[in-house]
Design a protein around this motif. Structure first.
Motif, short mmCIF file in Angstrom:
data_model
loop_
_atom_site.label_atom_id
_atom_site.label_comp_id
_atom_site.label_asym_id
_atom_site.label_seq_id
_atom_site.Cartn_x
_atom_site.Cartn_y
_atom_site.Cartn_z
N VAL A 117 0.84 -1.20 0.00
CA VAL A 117 0.00 0.00 0.00
C VAL A 117 0.88 1.25 0.00
O VAL A 117 0.60 2.22 -0.72
CB VAL A 117 -0.96 -0.02 1.20
CG1 VAL A 117 -1.65 1.32 1.38
CG2 VAL A 117 -1.99 -1.13 1.03
N ILE A 118 1.95 1.24 0.78
CA ILE A 118 2.87 2.38 0.80
C ILE A 118 3.50 2.60 -0.57
O ILE A 118 3.64 3.73 -1.04
CB ILE A 118 3.95 2.18 1.89
CG1 ILE A 118 3.32 2.36 3.27
CG2 ILE A 118 5.11 3.14 1.71
CD1 ILE A 118 4.24 1.99 4.41
N HIS A 161 2.20 1.89 -3.54
CA HIS A 161 1.22 2.48 -4.45
C HIS A 161 0.91 3.94 -4.10
O HIS A 161 0.74 4.77 -4.99
CB HIS A 161 -0.07 1.65 -4.45
CG HIS A 161 0.09 0.36 -5.19
ND1 HIS A 161 0.18 0.29 -6.56
CD2 HIS A 161 0.22 -0.91 -4.75
CE1 HIS A 161 0.33 -0.95 -6.93
NE2 HIS A 161 0.36 -1.71 -5.86
N HIS A 162 0.87 4.27 -2.82
CA HIS A 162 0.66 5.66 -2.44
C HIS A 162 1.85 6.54 -2.84
O HIS A 162 1.67 7.70 -3.21
CB HIS A 162 0.41 5.78 -0.93
CG HIS A 162 -1.02 5.54 -0.55
ND1 HIS A 162 -2.00 6.47 -0.76
CD2 HIS A 162 -1.62 4.46 -0.01
CE1 HIS A 162 -3.15 5.99 -0.35
NE2 HIS A 162 -2.96 4.76 0.12
N CYS A 163 3.04 5.99 -2.77
CA CYS A 163 4.24 6.74 -3.20
C CYS A 163 4.14 7.06 -4.69
O CYS A 163 4.41 8.18 -5.11
CB CYS A 163 5.50 5.93 -2.90
SG CYS A 163 7.02 6.81 -3.21
N HIS A 221 7.19 10.07 -0.11
CA HIS A 221 6.00 10.01 0.73
C HIS A 221 5.17 8.79 0.38
O HIS A 221 5.01 8.49 -0.79
CB HIS A 221 5.18 11.28 0.54
CG HIS A 221 3.93 11.31 1.34
ND1 HIS A 221 3.94 11.61 2.67
CD2 HIS A 221 2.65 11.06 1.01
CE1 HIS A 221 2.70 11.56 3.12
NE2 HIS A 221 1.91 11.23 2.13
N PRO A 222 4.59 8.07 1.28
CA PRO A 222 4.66 8.12 2.74
C PRO A 222 5.73 7.18 3.27
O PRO A 222 6.14 6.25 2.59
CB PRO A 222 3.26 7.66 3.16
CG PRO A 222 2.87 6.69 2.09
CD PRO A 222 3.52 7.18 0.82
N ARG A 270 -0.39 16.76 -2.49
CA ARG A 270 0.83 16.04 -2.86
C ARG A 270 1.90 16.43 -1.84
O ARG A 270 2.08 17.61 -1.56
CB ARG A 270 1.29 16.42 -4.26
CG ARG A 270 0.23 16.31 -5.32
CD ARG A 270 -0.08 14.89 -5.62
NE ARG A 270 -1.09 14.82 -6.68
CZ ARG A 270 -1.95 13.85 -6.77
NH1 ARG A 270 -1.94 12.88 -5.90
NH2 ARG A 270 -2.83 13.83 -7.73
N ASN A 306 1.36 7.23 -6.48
CA ASN A 306 0.23 8.14 -6.72
C ASN A 306 0.51 9.57 -6.28
O ASN A 306 -0.21 10.48 -6.68
CB ASN A 306 -1.02 7.62 -6.00
CG ASN A 306 -1.60 6.41 -6.70
OD1 ASN A 306 -1.32 6.17 -7.87
ND2 ASN A 306 -2.39 5.64 -5.99
N THR A 307 1.53 9.79 -5.48
CA THR A 307 1.87 11.15 -5.07
C THR A 307 2.30 11.98 -6.28
O THR A 307 2.02 13.18 -6.35
CB THR A 307 2.96 11.14 -4.00
OG1 THR A 307 2.48 10.41 -2.88
CG2 THR A 307 3.33 12.53 -3.55
N THR A 337 -6.61 15.98 -4.07
CA THR A 337 -5.82 15.45 -2.96
C THR A 337 -4.48 16.17 -2.92
O THR A 337 -3.91 16.50 -3.96
CB THR A 337 -5.58 13.93 -3.10
OG1 THR A 337 -4.92 13.69 -4.34
CG2 THR A 337 -6.89 13.17 -3.05
#
Length: 172
Positions: free
Chosen positions: A40-41, A43-45, A130-131, A82, A47-48, A80
Motif C-alpha cells: 500500500v505504501i 502504491h501511495h508513493c 512520501h509516505p 501532494r 500516486n503522489t 488530494t
C-alpha cells in the motif's frame, strides 16, 4: 526501494521464516499485514506524483561560474494534496515542498555554469518519498528551457591593456 525498505523487506522475510518454523498463526497475521502495508505504501508513493504539472517560469541570466536559477512551477489540480516533492538535477536537490489540493509552488533549480553562451536545463527528476520514506518514486522531465550566461567580468581595479594600433596621440 530505499535502504530502509530493503531492511523492512528483510525483516518481513525473517518474520515469515519464524512463522513457518514455529507455526504461529499470529506471526503469519503480522507478517502478511506488514507485507500488505508495504505494498500500500508503494502504491501511495507512486500516486503522489500522479497528476502533478510542471511549468518552466524562466531564469535570470548569470555570469560564467555562477549558478543559474531555473524557476519551475509545480501545480496540483487534483483534489488530494501532494507531499514531499523534490527536484533533482546535476547532483542538486531542491525541496521538499508540499502542494495542497488545487495549489502550487515555485522551486528554483540551480544549474552550475562554466562557459558563456546559452545553457539548457536538460533532464531533471521530480522525486517523492512520501509516505514513510520506504520507496522512492521519480519521473524524468525534459524541458526546452534555456538561459544566457554572460562572460565573467574582469575584477575591479585591473589596468586597461596597452594599445597595439596606431593612435591619434601626438608624440613630443
Amino acid at each position: 526501494p530505499t535502504k530502509s525498505d530493503v531492511l523492512f523487506g528483510c525483516m518481513v522475510f525473517a518474520m515469515l521464516l519464524g512463522a513457518l518454523n514455529y507455526g504461529a498463526s499470529l506471526a503469519f497475521v503480522l507478517t502478511f499485514l506488514l507485507a500488505g502495508l508495504g505494498l500500500v505504501i508503494m502504491h501511495h508513493c507512486h500516486n503522489t506524483l500522479l497528476g502533478t504539472e510542471l511549468k518552466w517560469i524562466g531564469a535570470q541570466p548569470a555570469f560564467a561560474g555562477e549558478p543559474i536559477e531555473f524557476k519551475i512551477a509545480l501545480d496540483n489540480e487534483a483534489s488530494t494534496p501532494r507531499f514531499e516533492l523534490e527536484l533533482e538535477a546535476a547532483g542538486h536537490h531542491v525541496g521538499p515542498v508540499d502542494l495542497p489540493a488545487g495549489g502550487g509552488a515555485v522551486l528554483s533549480l540551480p544549474i552550475p555554469t562554466e562557459h558563456r553562451g546559452w545553457i539548457s536545463l536538460g533532464r531533471f527528476a521530480v522525486v517523492t518519498y512520501h509516505p514513510a520514506r520506504l520507496f522512492r518514486a521519480w519521473t524524468w522531465v525534459h524541458m526546452n528551457a534555456r538561459a544566457v550566461v554572460y562572460p565573467k567580468p574582469a575584477p575591479p581595479g585591473r589596468p586597461l591593456p596597452p594599445s597595439q594600433g596606431a593612435g591619434t596621440a601626438a608624440h613630443p
